[in-house]
Write a protein that holds these residues in place. Sequence first.
Motif, PDB file in Angstrom:
ATOM      1  N   ASP A   1      45.399 -20.610  71.785  1.00  0.00           N
ATOM      2  CA  ASP A   1      45.184 -21.415  70.850  1.00  0.00           C
ATOM      3  C   ASP A   1      46.716 -21.589  69.986  1.00  0.00           C
ATOM      4  N   CYS A   2      47.359 -22.551  69.957  1.00  0.00           N
ATOM      5  CA  CYS A   2      48.696 -22.810  69.649  1.00  0.00           C
ATOM      6  C   CYS A   2      48.548 -22.962  68.305  1.00  0.00           C
ATOM      7  N   HIS A   3      49.438 -22.386  67.316  1.00  0.00           N
ATOM      8  CA  HIS A   3      49.441 -22.716  65.721  1.00  0.00           C
ATOM      9  C   HIS A   3      50.842 -22.200  65.299  1.00  0.00           C
ATOM     10  N   SER A   4      51.060 -22.793  64.124  1.00  0.00           N
ATOM     11  CA  SER A   4      52.314 -22.277  63.316  1.00  0.00           C
ATOM     12  C   SER A   4      52.153 -22.564  61.942  1.00  0.00           C
ATOM     13  N   ILE A   5      53.022 -22.021  61.214  1.00  0.00           N
ATOM     14  CA  ILE A   5      52.758 -22.050  59.717  1.00  0.00           C
ATOM     15  C   ILE A   5      54.058 -21.492  59.050  1.00  0.00           C
ATOM     16  N   ARG A   6      54.345 -22.030  57.918  1.00  0.00           N
ATOM     17  CA  ARG A   6      55.497 -21.612  57.219  1.00  0.00           C
ATOM     18  C   ARG A   6      55.501 -20.343  57.089  1.00  0.00           C
ATOM     19  N   SER A   7      56.636 -19.587  57.015  1.00  0.00           N
ATOM     20  CA  SER A   7      56.793 -18.182  56.987  1.00  0.00           C
ATOM     21  C   SER A   7      56.559 -17.499  55.727  1.00  0.00           C
ATOM     22  N   ARG A   8      56.724 -18.375  54.717  1.00  0.00           N
ATOM     23  CA  ARG A   8      56.278 -17.808  53.204  1.00  0.00           C
ATOM     24  C   ARG A   8      55.435 -18.727  52.565  1.00  0.00           C
TER      25      ARG A   8
ATOM     26  N   HIS B   1      37.808 -16.150  77.712  1.00  0.00           N
ATOM     27  CA  HIS B   1      38.795 -15.390  76.940  1.00  0.00           C
ATOM     28  C   HIS B   1      39.445 -16.289  76.017  1.00  0.00           C
ATOM     29  N   ALA B   2      39.853 -15.878  74.763  1.00  0.00           N
ATOM     30  CA  ALA B   2      40.486 -16.714  73.938  1.00  0.00           C
ATOM     31  C   ALA B   2      41.596 -15.734  72.962  1.00  0.00           C
ATOM     32  N   ILE B   3      42.724 -16.344  72.597  1.00  0.00           N
ATOM     33  CA  ILE B   3      43.667 -15.520  71.843  1.00  0.00           C
ATOM     34  C   ILE B   3      44.531 -16.786  71.199  1.00  0.00           C
ATOM     35  N   GLN B   4      44.494 -16.196  69.879  1.00  0.00           N
ATOM     36  CA  GLN B   4      45.640 -17.230  68.975  1.00  0.00           C
ATOM     37  C   GLN B   4      46.890 -16.470  68.704  1.00  0.00           C
ATOM     38  N   MET B   5      47.823 -17.663  68.824  1.00  0.00           N
ATOM     39  CA  MET B   5      49.186 -17.404  68.442  1.00  0.00           C
ATOM     40  C   MET B   5      49.613 -18.176  67.182  1.00  0.00           C
ATOM     41  N   GLU B   6      49.902 -17.655  66.382  1.00  0.00           N
ATOM     42  CA  GLU B   6      50.346 -18.163  65.025  1.00  0.00           C
ATOM     43  C   GLU B   6      51.796 -17.867  64.729  1.00  0.00           C
ATOM     44  N   LEU B   7      52.633 -18.988  65.020  1.00  0.00           N
ATOM     45  CA  LEU B   7      54.168 -18.607  65.009  1.00  0.00           C
ATOM     46  C   LEU B   7      54.604 -19.074  63.535  1.00  0.00           C
ATOM     47  N   ALA B   8      55.341 -18.085  63.008  1.00  0.00           N
ATOM     48  CA  ALA B   8      56.288 -18.618  61.801  1.00  0.00           C
ATOM     49  C   ALA B   8      57.233 -19.914  62.244  1.00  0.00           C
ATOM     50  N   GLN B   9      57.037 -20.889  61.462  1.00  0.00           N
ATOM     51  CA  GLN B   9      57.901 -22.107  61.824  1.00  0.00           C
ATOM     52  C   GLN B   9      59.088 -21.699  61.747  1.00  0.00           C
ATOM     53  N   SER B  10      59.781 -20.800  61.045  1.00  0.00           N
ATOM     54  CA  SER B  10      61.173 -20.576  60.985  1.00  0.00           C
ATOM     55  C   SER B  10      61.690 -20.187  62.275  1.00  0.00           C
ATOM     56  N   THR B  11      60.994 -19.952  63.398  1.00  0.00           N
ATOM     57  CA  THR B  11      61.436 -19.484  64.746  1.00  0.00           C
ATOM     58  C   THR B  11      61.764 -20.525  65.411  1.00  0.00           C
TER      59      THR B  11
ATOM     60  N   ALA C   1      56.611  -8.898  65.215  1.00  0.00           N
ATOM     61  CA  ALA C   1      55.199  -9.314  65.919  1.00  0.00           C
ATOM     62  C   ALA C   1      54.213  -8.531  65.184  1.00  0.00           C
ATOM     63  N   ILE C   2      53.073  -8.802  65.130  1.00  0.00           N
ATOM     64  CA  ILE C   2      51.780  -8.186  64.630  1.00  0.00           C
ATOM     65  C   ILE C   2      50.576  -8.832  65.452  1.00  0.00           C
ATOM     66  N   THR C   3      49.756  -7.690  65.548  1.00  0.00           N
ATOM     67  CA  THR C   3      48.316  -8.312  66.135  1.00  0.00           C
ATOM     68  C   THR C   3      47.213  -8.010  65.135  1.00  0.00           C
ATOM     69  N   ASN C   4      46.406  -8.933  65.031  1.00  0.00           N
ATOM     70  CA  ASN C   4      45.405  -9.078  64.131  1.00  0.00           C
ATOM     71  C   ASN C   4      45.736  -8.730  62.556  1.00  0.00           C
TER      72      ASN C   4
ATOM     73  N   SER D   1      54.775 -11.688  51.051  1.00  0.00           N
ATOM     74  CA  SER D   1      56.086 -11.416  51.695  1.00  0.00           C
ATOM     75  C   SER D   1      56.135 -12.544  52.705  1.00  0.00           C
ATOM     76  N   THR D   2      57.032 -12.144  53.529  1.00  0.00           N
ATOM     77  CA  THR D   2      57.131 -13.077  54.863  1.00  0.00           C
ATOM     78  C   THR D   2      56.390 -12.791  56.227  1.00  0.00           C
ATOM     79  N   LEU D   3      55.958 -13.742  56.727  1.00  0.00           N
ATOM     80  CA  LEU D   3      55.085 -13.627  57.720  1.00  0.00           C
ATOM     81  C   LEU D   3      55.835 -13.131  59.082  1.00  0.00           C
ATOM     82  N   PRO D   4      55.261 -12.200  59.802  1.00  0.00           N
ATOM     83  CA  PRO D   4      55.982 -11.929  61.042  1.00  0.00           C
ATOM     84  C   PRO D   4      56.269 -13.181  62.082  1.00  0.00           C
TER      85      PRO D   4
END
Length: 264
Positions: free
Chosen positions: A143-150, A215-225, A192-195, A157-160
């Motif tokens: 599951d593909c996601h992204s969000i602002r890092s702050r 099986h399912a896994i989510q990846m939330e990326l910091a958009q700053s990447t 990086a961080i898990t859960n 603080s700042t998201l991994p």
Amino acid sequence: MTPVEVVQGGSPVVLGLPHTGAYVPADIRAKLNERGRGLADTDWNIHKLYAGLLPGVTTVRATFHRYVIDANRDSSGESLYPGQNTTGLVPMTDFDGRDIWHVPPSGGEVEHRREMFHAPYHAALNTEMARVKAIHGVAVLYDCHSIRSRIPFLFESTLPDFNIGTNDGTTCAPKIAEAVAAICEAAKGYSAITNGRFKGGWTTRHYGRPGEGLHAIQMELAQSTYMEEAPPWPYLHERADRLRPHLKSILCAIEQLALQGDLA
């Protein structure tokens, strides 16, 4: 307007894209305030970021914006993160806790949106997971996601950079989570961080049933990447090009584990 776009492939991996859409029907847009019409809380450019990384992957993409209705929320409206700031099935505020509606939707309107948008997206996703599982005996939803890092309203603080979610290890085989985490942790220049703050949304929790071969896994990326975290939210090719090889490695590793058939 078709609420969901599906591209079928033969891989055991399915990409879910619930938040990249920007379509808002005119009658709904008229009820948003100026802030809401900015559509700030979009997973900008995520479909572009993942495009072409895994040949044969199936993609299921919502075309509607999360302010219409959030495809990654339980249709009952139950909170994913009790006790923490978050947004609901139809968000009343943005990620900064600011109101987005001039005229908030009624209960009947929410139900209509559920039927018109939320339900078709999940019908398509369920169909593709079942189809892929019928071919391979296993299906893996990434599951593909992204969000602002702050975003102080949602987290301190700042998201991994890589935020892996498996609902504390319940939504996928340990080998999948371990493989993804290893790639992220080895990626030079990234964190990086898990859960952590994001353990996986409703989609990950709903479809992740490892005992059934799902099986399912989510990846939330910091958009700053990969992009600029301010309007007009431009995709930054140099950043994205550094990130994409790591994402490709993740998807290839998941596919290989699924094809090996050793996810017990």
